[in-house]
Scaffold this motif. Structure first.
Motif, short mmCIF file in Angstrom:
data_model
loop_
_atom_site.label_atom_id
_atom_site.label_comp_id
_atom_site.label_asym_id
_atom_site.label_seq_id
_atom_site.Cartn_x
_atom_site.Cartn_y
_atom_site.Cartn_z
N SER A 81 0.80 -1.22 0.00
CA SER A 81 0.00 0.00 0.00
C SER A 81 0.84 1.28 0.00
CB SER A 81 -0.93 0.01 1.22
OG SER A 81 -1.84 -1.07 1.19
N THR A 83 3.01 4.18 -1.46
CA THR A 83 3.13 4.86 -2.75
C THR A 83 4.18 5.97 -2.76
OG1 THR A 83 1.35 6.40 -2.17
CG2 THR A 83 0.72 4.37 -3.33
N ASN A 84 4.61 6.41 -1.58
CA ASN A 84 5.50 7.58 -1.51
C ASN A 84 6.96 7.21 -1.40
OD1 ASN A 84 4.86 6.58 1.16
ND2 ASN A 84 5.81 8.41 2.03
#
Length: 352
Positions: A81, A83-84
C-alpha cells in the motif's frame, strides 16, 4: 534487496542498560503490514531520550528494548500500500513511528501527527496490534512508511541522522514562534538540542542568537556555531538583570528540573515566549504569576514535529547548508554503533 525475518540490535534488558550494559542480540520486529517499509540502517544518532528510556527515567520501560530514533538508511522492503517510497530510497526516521491518520482525528487531519492520542514512538511503544516498537541501534528497522522521510541528496547521512529528532525538536518551535529577521532568540543549553537551536536560529536570520549555559566553557563553540552573545548563569554576575527584556523567544533544551526559570522569564521582552523542549524526569520549578502577567509572557512546550515539518527542516538545512557538529563512531567505538569502523554509510553518529 530484502530484509531478514530476525533483526539484530543493541538490546537493553533492565535499567542497568543505561550504564552501557547492552547486548548485541536478535529480536523479532513488529509484523510487516502493507503500509510498512523495512530500512537497512546506516546511521543512527544518540539522543538523550535513549538514556531516559534505558534507565526507566520517564516511567517503566518495556524490556527488552532497542533504542535509537535518529535513523537514516536505505529502504529494502516496501509494503503493497506504500506509494510515496520506493526500494533503494534513502530515508530518515525520527521519534515517531505511527499515528492513527484518521480523517476524524483532529490532530492527524491538521498535520499534527506528533500530537495524535494514538501516537506510537519509534521504540518502547505499543502498536495497535499489541506489538512493541524497536529502534535504530540495529541493522534494520521497520516502520509505517508515512513516518519515513526522504533525505535530500545535499545532506550527508551522518548529518541528517541527528536532525530526525534533535534537529526537528528545536526547528519546529523556532519556526512556529516567529524566529527570523528582527527577532532576538535565546537558546538554553548547548548540547545536542541546543547546538541545533543556535545553528537553525542563525540560519533563519535572527537578529541575535544568545546561547545560555551554566558555565563559560562552551563560549567559543557557541560563537563558532553563530551565537552573537553568551550568558553563563552560574558565573556571570547579575546576568538576569543585565540582560533583562532583551529576548523575544527562548527555547529551553535542558532536561534538568534545576533551572532558574523565573530568571529566564526576566530575559523576555513584552509578549515574549518561553518554549520548553527538554523533558526532565522531575517537575519544572514553580514561578510567580507576575513573572508572566507583568509583560504578558507565555510559557509553552513543543514536541518534535510532523512528517511534513521534518521534510521542511531537511529541505531548509540542505538549502542553507546547516551542518551539525557530529562525532562518527564505528562498531566498538566510544558510542554505540555498528559497521566496519567508520566506512561511509556504515557509521553511527551523535551530536556534540
Amino acid at each position: 534487496m530484502t530484509s531478514p525475518n530476525e533483526f539484530h540490535g543493541w538490546i537493553g534488558h533492565d535499567s542497568k542498560a543505561a550504564q552501557g550494559n547492552l547486548t548485541w542480540s536478535s529480536f523479532t520486529p513488529k509484523p510487516f503490514n502493507p503500509i510498512d517499509v523495512d530500512i537497512k540502517v546506516s546511521c543512527c544518532g544518540i539522543c538523550g531520550t535513549d538514556i531516559h528510556t534505558l534507565r526507566s527515567g520517564w516511567g517503566p520501560t518495556h524490556y527488552p528494548v532497542c533504542v535509537g530514533h535518529e535513523i537514516v538508511g536505505h529502504v529494502v522492503r516496501v509494503g503493497s500500500s506504500v506509494t510515496n517510497i520506493a526500494l533503494g530510497d534513502r530515508v530518515g526516521v525520527g521519534a515517531q513511528a505511527f499515528s492513527c491518520l484518521k480523517s476524524d482525528c483532529e490532530e492527524c487531519s491538521s498535520g499534527l501527527e506528533q500530537h495524535c492520542p494514538k501516537m506510537v514512538g519509534t521504540y518502547n511503544a505499543k502498536y495497535p496490534d499489541g506489538s512493541w516498537s524497536m529502534g535504530g541501534y540495529a541493522d534494520y528497522v521497520r516502520v509505517p512508511a508515512h513516518f519515513a522521510i526522504k533525505i535530500p541528496a545535499a545532506l550527508k547521512s551522518e548529518d541528517a541522522a541527528p536532525m530526525m529528532c534533535g534537529g526537528i525538536t528545536v526547528f519546529s518551535p523556532l519556526r512556529n514562534n516567529g524566529a527570523g529577521p528582527g527577532k532576538r532568540v535565546g537558546i538554553v543549553g548547548l548540547g545536542g538540542l541546543g547546538h541545533f537551536g543556535v545553528l537553525f536560529a542563525r540560519a533563519l536570520g535572527c537578529e541575535s542568537v544568545v546561547a545560555i549555559s551554566r558555565r563559560r566553557n562552551k563560549v567559543d563553540d557557541a560563537m563558532a556555531m553563530g551565537a552573537t552573545d553568551y550568558i553563563a548563569t552560574s558565573e556571570d554576575d547579575k546576568w538576569a538583570r543585565k540582560h533583562s527584556r532583551t529576548l523575544d523567544l527562548i527555547v529551553s533544551t535542558v532536561s534538568s528540573p534545576d533551572m532558574p526559570l523565573e530568571s529566564y522569564l526576566r530575559l523576555l521582552r513584552t509578549n515574549g515566549t518561553f518554549i520548553q523542549v527538554g523533558a526532565p524526569e522531575d517537575k519544572l520549578p514553580p514561578i510567580a504569576a507576575f513573572g508572566l502577567i507583568g509583560k504578558g509572557c507565555k510559557i509553552g512546550g513543543s514536541q518534535i514535529g510532523s512528517p511534513r515539518d521534518i521534510e521542511e527542516m531537511l529541505e531548509f538545512a540542505a538549502r542553507k547548508g546547516v551542518k551539525p557538529w557530529v562525532q562518527r563512531r564505528g562498531w566498538g567505538g566510544e558510542c554505540c554503533g555498528w559497521g566496519d569502523g567508520g566506512r561511509e554509510g556504515e557509521v553511527s553518529v551523535c551530536a556534540c
